[in-house]
Design an enzyme around this catalytic site. Sequence first.
Site, mmCIF file in Angstrom:
data_model
loop_
_atom_site.group_PDB
_atom_site.id
_atom_site.type_symbol
_atom_site.label_atom_id
_atom_site.label_comp_id
_atom_site.label_asym_id
_atom_site.label_seq_id
_atom_site.Cartn_x
_atom_site.Cartn_y
_atom_site.Cartn_z
ATOM 1 N N ARG A 50 0.825 -1.218 0.000
ATOM 2 C CA ARG A 50 0.000 0.000 0.000
ATOM 3 C C ARG A 50 0.860 1.270 0.000
ATOM 4 N NH1 ARG A 50 -1.801 2.017 4.572
ATOM 5 N NH2 ARG A 50 -2.109 0.022 5.583
ATOM 6 N N TYR A 102 -16.862 15.570 -16.592
ATOM 7 C CA TYR A 102 -17.215 14.203 -16.203
ATOM 8 C C TYR A 102 -18.201 14.256 -15.025
ATOM 9 C CZ TYR A 102 -17.087 9.567 -14.343
ATOM 10 O OH TYR A 102 -17.483 8.346 -13.864
ATOM 11 N N ASP A 174 -7.820 17.481 -16.396
ATOM 12 C CA ASP A 174 -8.176 16.093 -16.719
ATOM 13 C C ASP A 174 -7.840 15.886 -18.196
ATOM 14 O OD1 ASP A 174 -9.454 13.727 -17.469
ATOM 15 O OD2 ASP A 174 -11.118 14.017 -16.067
ATOM 16 N N LYS A 199 -9.219 4.390 -19.426
ATOM 17 C CA LYS A 199 -9.648 4.679 -20.799
ATOM 18 C C LYS A 199 -8.523 4.341 -21.796
ATOM 19 C CE LYS A 199 -13.138 6.278 -18.442
ATOM 20 N NZ LYS A 199 -14.230 5.425 -18.075
HETATM 21 N N1 PLP Z 1 -12.491 11.710 -16.128
HETATM 22 C C1 PLP Z 1 -13.132 11.481 -17.274
HETATM 23 C C2 PLP Z 1 -13.017 12.480 -18.399
HETATM 24 C C3 PLP Z 1 -13.904 10.314 -17.445
HETATM 25 O O1 PLP Z 1 -14.528 10.107 -18.614
HETATM 26 C C4 PLP Z 1 -13.983 9.394 -16.366
HETATM 27 C C5 PLP Z 1 -14.796 8.161 -16.485
HETATM 28 O O2 PLP Z 1 -15.542 7.995 -17.420
HETATM 29 C C6 PLP Z 1 -13.308 9.690 -15.175
HETATM 30 C C7 PLP Z 1 -12.569 10.850 -15.095
HETATM 31 C C8 PLP Z 1 -13.397 8.747 -13.989
HETATM 32 O O3 PLP Z 1 -12.555 7.666 -14.168
HETATM 33 P P1 PLP Z 1 -12.809 6.174 -13.592
HETATM 34 O O4 PLP Z 1 -14.038 5.642 -14.255
HETATM 35 O O5 PLP Z 1 -11.553 5.456 -13.940
HETATM 36 O O6 PLP Z 1 -13.007 6.301 -12.114
#
Ligand code: PLP
Length: 377
Positions: A50, A102, A174, A199
């Site tokens: 961890r 998101y 992001d 992704k």
């Molecule tokens: N940021 C974006 C642009 C996303 O599309 C997503 C999920 O679809 C996330 C963050 C969150 O990621 P996770 O699903 O790996 O928790």
Amino acid sequence: MMNLKFDTLAVHAGAEPDVATGAVAPPIHLSTTFVHNPQGGQPGAFSYQRDDNPTQQRLESALAALEGGTCALAYASGMAAIAAVLDHLQRGERVVLPQDCYVGLRAFASEVLPGRGVEVVAIDTTDLDAVRSACTQGLALLWVESPSNPCLRVSDIAELARIAHAHGALCVCDNTFATPVLQRPLQLGADIVMHSTTKYFGGHSDVLGGALVFARDDARHAAIRQRRLLSGAILSPFSAWLTLRGCRSLPARMALHCANARQLATALAATPAVARVHYPGLAEHPGHALAERQMRDFGAMLSIELQGGYDAAANAVRKVRVFTNATSLGGCESLIEHRAAAEGEHSQSPPGLLRLSVGLEDAGDLIADLQQALAGA
Ligand code: PLP
């Protein structure tokens, strides 16, 4: 060290042959614990999974190299990475977020932060005047998502970083949709890049993960790292290994993803059932010129709004055969999602909006599939 080009780094970063065995492919270290020396301390650099572990460390060094950062932290998911940043906001501070972002970021900000005395302001981050008015005293964090999910808005990362810094605030970006293949926010002035590695980094819809990449190895990085250790939101070694493997083919996959998306966007723009195509690669997209400046290509996420609204969108996702009606993005297979239906009653997405993650199939097959699904919509 040679000044390696991005594609070379993608293949080699964090891929040094294993010292113990000479194995060329990195080993997966599943051990949760590492031996102590009789006199205390560890013979190696590790103590407990961890805290840190060798496979995660390889991934973190690769992510830092690819984003041009100093150091990186891997997390169990993109949401864990988002929470790790937002958890550091203090009572009385203000965070400015994009209106189009998101849905999980919006939910965390609205459900968790106000109760902690953090003020949340959601604005259109493509409108710099709106950003300047929202960035007032107490600003601690300006969050950027470009291109944004699900409406593919393009925000000026360099300018937003300048505005944040003028207030002594952090700019966090992001970069999930673009990946460092297409856009490097740290070079544009952002302080931290956040990824859902679930992704494009993973790339095969089979591994969850998240990451933060830092411009500087400073006290903030140390504090966020310490919090990860305490909260335990680490990535498993197997997930780290799969994500690391995804890095190797990321530039090659992104090239094909983008080429397919360009063809699809052009075809959809000429499809009668489609009222609007949101894709920064189209000349008529409001963020096209900016995307041309700050991105190397326009990505493989796009969304369309149908003339027939909610019902037409619900109907179309039932008719696709090559696309799969599912959430998420960035895998080899093309996905389509009716966001308003998926997000439920509090959805802020336009009712007739379909979000597409364009995969690696033949572009002609993808176009034909959507055209049959949209016929009569
Ligand atoms: N940021 C974006 C642009 C996303 O599309 C997503 C999920 O679809 C996330 C963050 C969150 O990621 P996770 O699903 O790996 O928790």
